[in-house]
Design a protein around this motif. Sequence first.
Motif, PDB file in Angstrom:
ATOM      1  N   ALA A 213       1.715  15.235 -14.154  1.00 43.67           N
ATOM      2  CA  ALA A 213       0.367  15.491 -14.306  1.00 43.67           C
ATOM      3  C   ALA A 213      -0.116  16.938 -14.607  1.00 43.67           C
ATOM      4  O   ALA A 213       0.288  17.722 -13.984  1.00 43.67           O
ATOM      5  N   GLN A 214      -1.136  17.053 -15.560  1.00 40.92           N
ATOM      6  CA  GLN A 214      -1.826  18.220 -15.719  1.00 40.92           C
ATOM      7  C   GLN A 214      -3.409  18.113 -15.244  1.00 40.92           C
ATOM      8  O   GLN A 214      -4.002  16.989 -15.119  1.00 40.92           O
ATOM      9  N   ALA A 215      -3.827  18.751 -14.219  1.00 37.75           N
ATOM     10  CA  ALA A 215      -5.067  18.967 -13.820  1.00 37.75           C
ATOM     11  C   ALA A 215      -6.203  19.185 -14.756  1.00 37.75           C
ATOM     12  O   ALA A 215      -6.169  20.054 -15.797  1.00 37.75           O
ATOM     13  N   PRO A 216      -7.363  18.387 -15.063  1.00 39.98           N
ATOM     14  CA  PRO A 216      -7.422  17.197 -14.158  1.00 39.98           C
ATOM     15  C   PRO A 216      -7.120  15.899 -14.716  1.00 39.98           C
ATOM     16  O   PRO A 216      -7.041  15.818 -15.732  1.00 39.98           O
TER      17      PRO A 216
ATOM     18  N   LEU B 148       0.678  -1.343  -0.026  1.00 39.89           N
ATOM     19  CA  LEU B 148       0.017   0.078   0.183  1.00 39.89           C
ATOM     20  C   LEU B 148       0.842   1.365   0.039  1.00 39.89           C
ATOM     21  O   LEU B 148       0.659   2.321  -0.667  1.00 39.89           O
ATOM     22  N   VAL B 149       1.962   1.305   0.760  1.00 38.10           N
ATOM     23  CA  VAL B 149       2.875   2.409   0.552  1.00 38.10           C
ATOM     24  C   VAL B 149       3.474   2.785  -0.418  1.00 38.10           C
ATOM     25  O   VAL B 149       3.575   3.692  -1.134  1.00 38.10           O
ATOM     26  N   GLU B 150       4.030   1.490  -1.173  1.00 40.20           N
ATOM     27  CA  GLU B 150       4.510   1.489  -2.453  1.00 40.20           C
ATOM     28  C   GLU B 150       3.492   1.993  -3.372  1.00 40.20           C
ATOM     29  O   GLU B 150       3.823   2.832  -4.419  1.00 40.20           O
ATOM     30  N   LYS B 151       2.105   1.662  -3.542  1.00 39.23           N
ATOM     31  CA  LYS B 151       1.208   2.107  -4.372  1.00 39.23           C
ATOM     32  C   LYS B 151       1.113   3.763  -4.128  1.00 39.23           C
ATOM     33  O   LYS B 151       1.085   4.493  -5.158  1.00 39.23           O
ATOM     34  N   TRP B 152       1.218   4.246  -3.030  1.00 40.94           N
ATOM     35  CA  TRP B 152       1.074   5.581  -2.962  1.00 40.94           C
ATOM     36  C   TRP B 152       2.196   6.517  -3.083  1.00 40.94           C
ATOM     37  O   TRP B 152       1.909   7.532  -3.990  1.00 40.94           O
ATOM     38  N   GLU B 153       3.491   5.872  -2.867  1.00 43.11           N
ATOM     39  CA  GLU B 153       4.772   6.545  -3.473  1.00 43.11           C
ATOM     40  C   GLU B 153       4.975   6.455  -4.928  1.00 43.11           C
ATOM     41  O   GLU B 153       5.416   7.199  -5.314  1.00 43.11           O
ATOM     42  N   THR B 154       4.566   5.804  -5.622  1.00 42.57           N
ATOM     43  CA  THR B 154       4.362   5.510  -6.988  1.00 42.57           C
ATOM     44  C   THR B 154       3.930   6.657  -7.689  1.00 42.57           C
ATOM     45  O   THR B 154       4.098   7.260  -8.803  1.00 42.57           O
ATOM     46  N   SER B 155       2.739   7.503  -6.698  1.00 42.68           N
ATOM     47  CA  SER B 155       2.043   8.667  -7.378  1.00 42.68           C
ATOM     48  C   SER B 155       2.970   9.858  -7.427  1.00 42.68           C
ATOM     49  O   SER B 155       2.514  10.619  -8.168  1.00 42.68           O
ATOM     50  N   PHE B 156       3.940   9.522  -6.999  1.00 42.73           N
ATOM     51  CA  PHE B 156       4.918  10.925  -6.595  1.00 42.73           C
ATOM     52  C   PHE B 156       5.470  11.131  -8.170  1.00 42.73           C
ATOM     53  O   PHE B 156       5.600  12.579  -8.501  1.00 42.73           O
ATOM     54  N   GLN B 157       5.743  10.227  -8.876  1.00 45.20           N
ATOM     55  CA  GLN B 157       6.303  10.310 -10.441  1.00 45.20           C
ATOM     56  C   GLN B 157       5.478  10.920 -11.079  1.00 45.20           C
ATOM     57  O   GLN B 157       5.562  11.804 -12.074  1.00 45.20           O
ATOM     58  N   LYS B 158       3.713  10.304 -11.051  1.00 41.12           N
ATOM     59  CA  LYS B 158       2.701  10.873 -11.662  1.00 41.12           C
ATOM     60  C   LYS B 158       2.433  12.376 -11.526  1.00 41.12           C
ATOM     61  O   LYS B 158       2.053  13.050 -12.402  1.00 41.12           O
ATOM     62  N   LEU B 159       2.652  12.792 -10.280  1.00 41.18           N
ATOM     63  CA  LEU B 159       2.396  14.264  -9.894  1.00 41.18           C
ATOM     64  C   LEU B 159       3.444  15.230 -10.580  1.00 41.18           C
ATOM     65  O   LEU B 159       2.749  16.194 -10.882  1.00 41.18           O
ATOM     66  N   ARG B 160       4.562  14.781 -10.768  1.00 44.28           N
ATOM     67  CA  ARG B 160       5.555  15.639 -11.379  1.00 44.28           C
ATOM     68  C   ARG B 160       4.968  15.866 -12.934  1.00 44.28           C
ATOM     69  O   ARG B 160       5.318  17.015 -13.333  1.00 44.28           O
TER      70      ARG B 160
END
Length: 516
Positions: free
Chosen positions: A222-225, A208-220
């Motif tokens: 990502a364009q909203a929405p 679960l922690v790994e699933k959350w931390e993989t989002s760090f790369q996506k956020l860099r």
Amino acid sequence: MSSDLIIDVTPSEIVIALQEKKKLAELSRERSGAKFAVGDIYLGKVKKTMPSLNAAFIDVGYSKDAFLHYLDMGPQFATLNKFLRIASSRKNRISSISRIHSEPDINKEGKVNELLKVGQKILVQVAKEPINTKGPRLTSEISIAGRNLVLMPFSDKISVSQKIRSTEEKNRLKKLIQSIKPRKYGVIIRTVAEGKKVAELDKELRRLVEKWETSFQKLRRAQAPSLIIGEIDRTTALLRDIYHPDFNSIIVNDQSVASEIADYIGSIQADKKKIVKHYKGRQPIFEHYGIDKQIKASFGKTVSFKDGAYLIVEHTEAFHVIDVNSGNRARAGNDQEKNALEVNLAACDEIARQLRLRDMGGIIVIDFIDMHVAANRQKVNDHMKAIMADDRTKHNILPLSKFCLMQITRQRVRMEEKVETAESCPTCKGSGNVVPTVLFADEIDGKVNYALKELNKKKLNLKVHPYTAAYLTKGWKSPQNKWFFKNLKWVNVEAVNSYSYLEYHFFDENEEEIIL
């Protein structure tokens, strides 16, 4: 309790039927390409703030803006916002949230304008799917659900399910999780974690922690929405929440879906992988296992449940109303009070099943048969609470009033399941004008020839009532053989018991319906 899961996979949707003791208990649909499921995490943009509602409308890519109330932003919203700024920056690189200094909790009595501005990016999670004309309901208290644990980034709290009764077991689980969880993460320990060993819980927590931390790369990037973390598909999510060792079988009519489910079950309990079976029969899976018949009997305005007694179920925009009727049982005995109690107790069982089956949420008002003895009203109240203890959806049951009215509130997170059980007249098709039955065969014949010649379909599957199927297929000079010699293409005729007498539908080689 013995349970079976029957899964019907089609190109347009997956329909999941849960049976308990061979009786349909839940029905769920997952449409292909469906978005905005409960649990999905999005990078959204603030579209409008509403100070009068103390809420904001957020653009997450849905046709209607999603709704976020101030109280759903969570105490750690300031820390989450700080994390989003750092993770979105291309200069800063973040590997763990433990390095982020926590901000003070936001004021519970604060105003939305103090924290959100129009055009601001915000990390949100879907709390309720779009319902009717409303967009999704959002929260900024991010959580990532597993089978045994729920991970809460930026929170240090450890909570244990109230359904775990043993104080000793609660303390064991709390100490265990406290020793293995990383900093800046909170954990909710679910009921199924009772008795689990540290190795299993640690493995899930790390995932679960790994699933959350993989989002760090996506956020860099990502364009909203945009979607940052998608919830698993509803089939696997349902298994995650309801699976228990008493499951007898999970039957699927699609090989790839069956393999995915078998792998998931194997990760939970290796020796149970064999309960997943691939259905290869020619008859539709729901018809073969009697699901279609149960759906027809369980949905609709009137639902029979025991010895002639029945329920009347009405749905309104604001709430649901259920009326309990004794029917023929009124003549069964002379003791009216005893008869009313028996019917009301039996009605509790069926009402609890109907709430799960239709996924009815919001306010439910039940009009039980009048009982004049207070002890009997208490029996009905106690029985309803006991029978609904197995309902996973959050609910609250109020005591019966002296008029034998009961109010239930049940959490509503997605559209209520609706199945139209009434059928149009097979002769006039609801128009009131009778078409000569002698022309029915010519009508099908014309549509078959059009599909094979004009639409150039290589394979045609015609589903009809069994009587019609017999007429079309029996004998050397049957219409089915005539179609083959005329078009040099075989038309498969399939009998479906749930169809009305003159109902028919055409499907192509991909089992997608052809509208002619």
